[in-house]
Motif scaffolding. Structure first.
Motif, PDB file in Angstrom:
ATOM      1  N   LEU A 277       0.851  -1.184   0.000  1.00 58.97           N
ATOM      2  CA  LEU A 277       0.000   0.000   0.000  1.00 58.97           C
ATOM      3  C   LEU A 277       0.886   1.232   0.000  1.00 58.97           C
TER       4      LEU A 277
ATOM      5  N   ARG B  64      -3.316   3.496  -0.781  1.00 56.59           N
ATOM      6  CA  ARG B  64      -3.789   2.920  -2.048  1.00 56.59           C
ATOM      7  C   ARG B  64      -3.056   1.605  -2.300  1.00 56.59           C
TER       8      ARG B  64
ATOM      9  N   ASP C  54      -3.720  -2.143 -11.148  1.00 54.41           N
ATOM     10  CA  ASP C  54      -3.910  -1.021 -12.072  1.00 54.41           C
ATOM     11  C   ASP C  54      -2.732  -0.813 -13.008  1.00 54.41           C
TER      12      ASP C  54
END
Length: 82
Positions: free
Chosen positions: A31, A35, A45
């Motif tokens: 993280l 995020r 992503d």
């Protein structure tokens, strides 16, 4: 880190395992500023096909500019000695 990988299993000394055998492939979750950027060992992503395409195009441009064929025939030339 994944502690069930055969490289590190069984974990008896976590700090020693991280120092001696730790590598990015053992990282399960990352993280950054709250995020998730890596989950279950996979980057989140990230469009890997697009990234691979860009990397190949970059490699091809650099090789062409250097005159290096990409068919496996290139060999470095020994330096000239004076």
């Amino acid at each position: 880190m994944r502690a069930d990988d055969l490289i590190v299993f069984p974990v008896t000394d976590p700090a020693a395992i991280i120092v001696s055998a730790g590598h990015p492939g053992l990282v399960d979750t990352v993280l950054v500023a709250g995020r998730v950027v890596k989950r279950d060992g996979v980057l989140a992503d990230v469009d890997l096909p697009a990234l691979r395409s860009r990397l190949l195009a970059s490699r091809n441009r650099i090789a062409a500019a250097a005159g290096i064929p990409l068919d496996g025939t290139w060999r470095p030339r020994p330096e000239e000695r004076f």
